[in-house]
Motif scaffolding. Structure first.
Motif, PDB file in Angstrom:
ATOM      1  N   PRO A   1       0.831  -1.208   0.000  1.00 48.62           N
ATOM      2  CA  PRO A   1       0.000   0.000   0.000  1.00 48.62           C
ATOM      3  C   PRO A   1       0.862   1.252   0.000  1.00 48.62           C
ATOM      4  N   ALA A   2       0.267   2.332  -0.525  1.00 44.89           N
ATOM      5  CA  ALA A   2       0.980   3.610  -0.564  1.00 44.89           C
ATOM      6  C   ALA A   2       0.137   4.657   0.170  1.00 44.89           C
ATOM      7  N   THR A   3      -0.463   5.587  -0.565  1.00 45.97           N
ATOM      8  CA  THR A   3      -1.221   6.668   0.056  1.00 45.97           C
ATOM      9  C   THR A   3      -2.573   6.178   0.555  1.00 45.97           C
ATOM     10  N   LYS A   4      -2.802   6.264   1.858  1.00 44.38           N
ATOM     11  CA  LYS A   4      -4.066   5.868   2.488  1.00 44.38           C
ATOM     12  C   LYS A   4      -4.510   4.472   2.066  1.00 44.38           C
ATOM     13  N   GLY A   5      -3.569   3.581   1.948  1.00 46.95           N
ATOM     14  CA  GLY A   5      -3.890   2.200   1.628  1.00 46.95           C
ATOM     15  C   GLY A   5      -4.052   1.909   0.150  1.00 46.95           C
ATOM     16  N   TYR A   6      -3.962   2.902  -0.715  1.00 46.22           N
ATOM     17  CA  TYR A   6      -4.072   2.675  -2.161  1.00 46.22           C
ATOM     18  C   TYR A   6      -2.704   2.307  -2.723  1.00 46.22           C
ATOM     19  N   PRO A   7      -2.575   1.153  -3.362  1.00 40.35           N
ATOM     20  CA  PRO A   7      -1.298   0.780  -3.992  1.00 40.35           C
ATOM     21  C   PRO A   7      -1.021   1.649  -5.219  1.00 40.35           C
ATOM     22  N   PRO A   8       0.228   1.700  -5.667  1.00 39.16           N
ATOM     23  CA  PRO A   8       0.557   2.523  -6.841  1.00 39.16           C
ATOM     24  C   PRO A   8      -0.228   2.161  -8.093  1.00 39.16           C
ATOM     25  N   SER A   9      -0.615   0.886  -8.252  1.00 40.15           N
ATOM     26  CA  SER A   9      -1.332   0.483  -9.463  1.00 40.15           C
ATOM     27  C   SER A   9      -2.680   1.183  -9.588  1.00 40.15           C
ATOM     28  N   CYS A  10      -3.284   1.592  -8.456  1.00 39.06           N
ATOM     29  CA  CYS A  10      -4.566   2.302  -8.525  1.00 39.06           C
ATOM     30  C   CYS A  10      -4.415   3.614  -9.286  1.00 39.06           C
ATOM     31  N   PHE A  11      -3.336   4.328  -8.994  1.00 40.89           N
ATOM     32  CA  PHE A  11      -3.127   5.620  -9.641  1.00 40.89           C
ATOM     33  C   PHE A  11      -2.660   5.458 -11.089  1.00 40.89           C
ATOM     34  N   ALA A  12      -2.174   4.283 -11.436  1.00 37.55           N
ATOM     35  CA  ALA A  12      -1.822   4.012 -12.833  1.00 37.55           C
ATOM     36  C   ALA A  12      -3.053   3.600 -13.636  1.00 37.55           C
ATOM     37  N   LYS A  13      -4.012   2.931 -12.989  1.00 36.06           N
ATOM     38  CA  LYS A  13      -5.212   2.472 -13.692  1.00 36.06           C
ATOM     39  C   LYS A  13      -6.152   3.618 -14.054  1.00 36.06           C
ATOM     40  N   LEU A  14      -6.206   4.655 -13.223  1.00 39.34           N
ATOM     41  CA  LEU A  14      -7.150   5.747 -13.460  1.00 39.34           C
ATOM     42  C   LEU A  14      -6.945   6.422 -14.816  1.00 39.34           C
ATOM     43  N   PRO A  15      -5.731   6.895 -15.145  1.00 41.71           N
ATOM     44  CA  PRO A  15      -5.568   7.528 -16.470  1.00 41.71           C
ATOM     45  C   PRO A  15      -5.748   6.551 -17.620  1.00 41.71           C
ATOM     46  N   GLN A  16      -5.436   5.266 -17.415  1.00 42.55           N
ATOM     47  CA  GLN A  16      -5.645   4.286 -18.476  1.00 42.55           C
ATOM     48  C   GLN A  16      -7.121   4.174 -18.834  1.00 42.55           C
ATOM     49  N   LEU A  17      -7.991   4.292 -17.847  1.00 44.23           N
ATOM     50  CA  LEU A  17      -9.430   4.242 -18.106  1.00 44.23           C
ATOM     51  C   LEU A  17      -9.939   5.560 -18.666  1.00 44.23           C
ATOM     52  N   VAL A  18      -9.547   6.664 -18.056  1.00 50.78           N
ATOM     53  CA  VAL A  18     -10.083   7.967 -18.438  1.00 50.78           C
ATOM     54  C   VAL A  18      -9.631   8.381 -19.831  1.00 50.78           C
ATOM     55  N   GLU A  19      -8.390   8.070 -20.193  1.00 53.29           N
ATOM     56  CA  GLU A  19      -7.856   8.503 -21.485  1.00 53.29           C
ATOM     57  C   GLU A  19      -8.527   7.815 -22.672  1.00 53.29           C
TER      58      GLU A  19
END
Length: 466
Positions: free
Chosen positions: A303-321
């Motif tokens: 886990p990284a920020t508040k329990g969110y692993p780094p992959s969570c922040f990588a998945k968001l732009p992949q979906l939004v873009e």
């Protein structure tokens, strides 16, 4: 007496069966064995398939369970189930869910090669007016989905230089958004709010009144009760007729919640590639990130920020873009993603990440909602990053003046309410106090009332000239 096994005859039978299957055009399959189940993660050995592939976990006497490969370590594959795992035990077979592709006959052109285990879900006009789950199965008791074709979920990314910039305004039917937060066709915005401040109602208003050819609604990770209410009460018959609703409620496995968001986006891409203008409404992006967090933590990602692993922040732009204007201006996807701000904290990690990758943000205020002000849009904290590219200079100047007057009153509201301000001390504040009732009335709108773009701008000008 020792029992002997005729290995040569067993090998002969195996080879004969393999030759027969190859002659029929069926591909040879590899089989793995389920060795461990920890939480929601299945571990299998003896199978080598790429990450993202679909597999079937087969147990004698039980229905097979669909699972997706989400990681691996040496010879172990980690799978996340898409269904109920009750009844599974060690030793179950794990088989790639490869589609049956017959071999071409002599003289026929070769068929396109498809990677084994690639997820293919129904796409097409037959989805309009239907409510389906994350696997494309109908939830509305309307019978099988007709007039659709199975297409792969993965699509080639569009080169950023091949997309047209956002230049055309989009009428959402919501007065405050049209006038002060004008949306451009192909823009991606976030709807930031805590729970219970009117996100779903605002999405329903945009679904009914936005000028779009097709509307795709993704209800991801929300309460199951809200699915039927959104379809029947908020979306309505008029909005549903041109809509596709993909529902993956909170009790669905995390894999299906992520798949539901990807499926809704793929459906929107399908219609965009046909040259249509699509409105994508996804509720919510936060639940999508939470589903990825469950999967990532289950397979051992730190886990990284508040329990969110780094992959969570990588998945968001992949979906939004994946949303936005199509290739060389053919079709568009205008997307609204709701972002749940935990505890109304606008600095929540997912909210902060979403604000950075989206083209604007609309913040709903709990304080406004508690006073009966709906839609509870806080125009001081909200912004559309493409508004200056899609409206006229006159419209932009009116919106800027409206914001300035409205903000002037909000900053001095406490002084005015306790009677500490003496009229005439500040001419700008005097004007803000005089216009406050008209401005508050302008920003409020009934959920069954539509306001066109021209009407919204004219009403804003009338308030300022009052």
């Amino acid at each position: 007496m020792a029992m002997t096994v005729d290995t040569s005859s067993a090998w002969t039978r195996f080879m004969d069966d393999a030759r027969e299957r190859v002659a029929e055009g069926a591909s040879l399959e590899t089989r793995g064995t389920l060795t461990r189940l920890t939480g929601l993660v299945l571990e299998a050995v003896g199978i080598r398939v790429p990450v993202g592939s679909q597999c079937m976990v087969q147990m004698p006497g039980h229905a097979p369970v669909l699972a997706e490969v989400v990681g691996f370590s040496a010879d172990r594959a980690f799978l996340m189930p898409a269904g109920d795992i009750h009844g599974l035990s060690s030793g179950a077979s794990v088989v790639p869910a490869a589609p049956y592709i017959p071999m071409p006959r002599l003289g026929e052109p070769p068929r396109p090669v498809q990677r084994a285990g690639v997820l293919r879900l129904p796409m097409g006009d037959g989805l309009l007016g239907r409510v389906v789950d994350a696997q494309g199965l109908p939830l509305d008791h309307g019978g099988p989905v007709q007039d659709v074709v199975s297409e792969p979920m993965g699509r080639r990314q569009i080169n950023a230089m091949d997309r047209d910039p956002v230049r055309e305004p989009l009428d959402t039917g919501v007065r405050a958004i049209n006038a002060l937060l004008t949306v451009g066709r192909g823009q991606r915005l976030g709807l930031f709010a805590g729970s219970g401040v009117g996100k779903s109602v605002l999405l329903g208003m945009m679904a009914r009144y936005t000028r779009a050819d097709v509307i795709v609604v993704g209800l991801i990770g929300e309460r199951g009760r809200e699915v039927k209410e959104f379809v029947e009460d908020i979306l309505g018959e008029e909005g549903r007729a041109r809509s596709v609703v993909v529902a993956a409620p909170a009790d669905a496995p995390p894999l299906l919640r992520m798949q539901g968001a990807a499926y809704a986006t793929a459906v929107a891409e399908h219609f965009r590639d046909k040259g249509q203008h699509v409105l994508l409404l996804m509720d919510s992006l936060t639940r999508y990130a939470m589903a990825q967090r469950e999967i990532a933590l289950a397979i051992g990602e730190p886990p990284a920020t508040k329990g969110y692993p780094p992959s969570c922040f990588a998945k968001l732009p992949q979906l939004v873009e994946r949303s936005g204007n199509g290739l060389h201006g053919v079709g568009s996807i205008t997307a609204f993603y709701t972002v749940l701000s935990e505890g109304d904290d606008q600095q929540d990690p997912i909210a902060d990440a979403a604000r950075a990758i989206l083209d604007g943000h609309i913040v709903l205020s709990r304080a406004l909602a508690e006073t009966g002000h709906f839609p509870a849009i806080d125009i001081e904290q909200s912004a559309s990053r493409v508004m200056h590219n899609v409206v006229s200079r006159g419209h932009f100047d009116l919106a800027r003046r409206f914001r300035a007057v409205y903000s002037r009153y909000q900053k001095s509201r406490d002084l005015v309410q306790v009677g500490a301000y003496m009229s005439g001390s500040d001419p700008a504040l005097d004007e803000a106090i005089r216009l406050q009732p008209q401005m508050a009335g302008f920003l409020q709108q009934d959920m069954f009332e539509a306001a066109s773009m021209d009407h919204s701008v004219a009403a804003m000008a009338a308030v300022l000239d009052h």
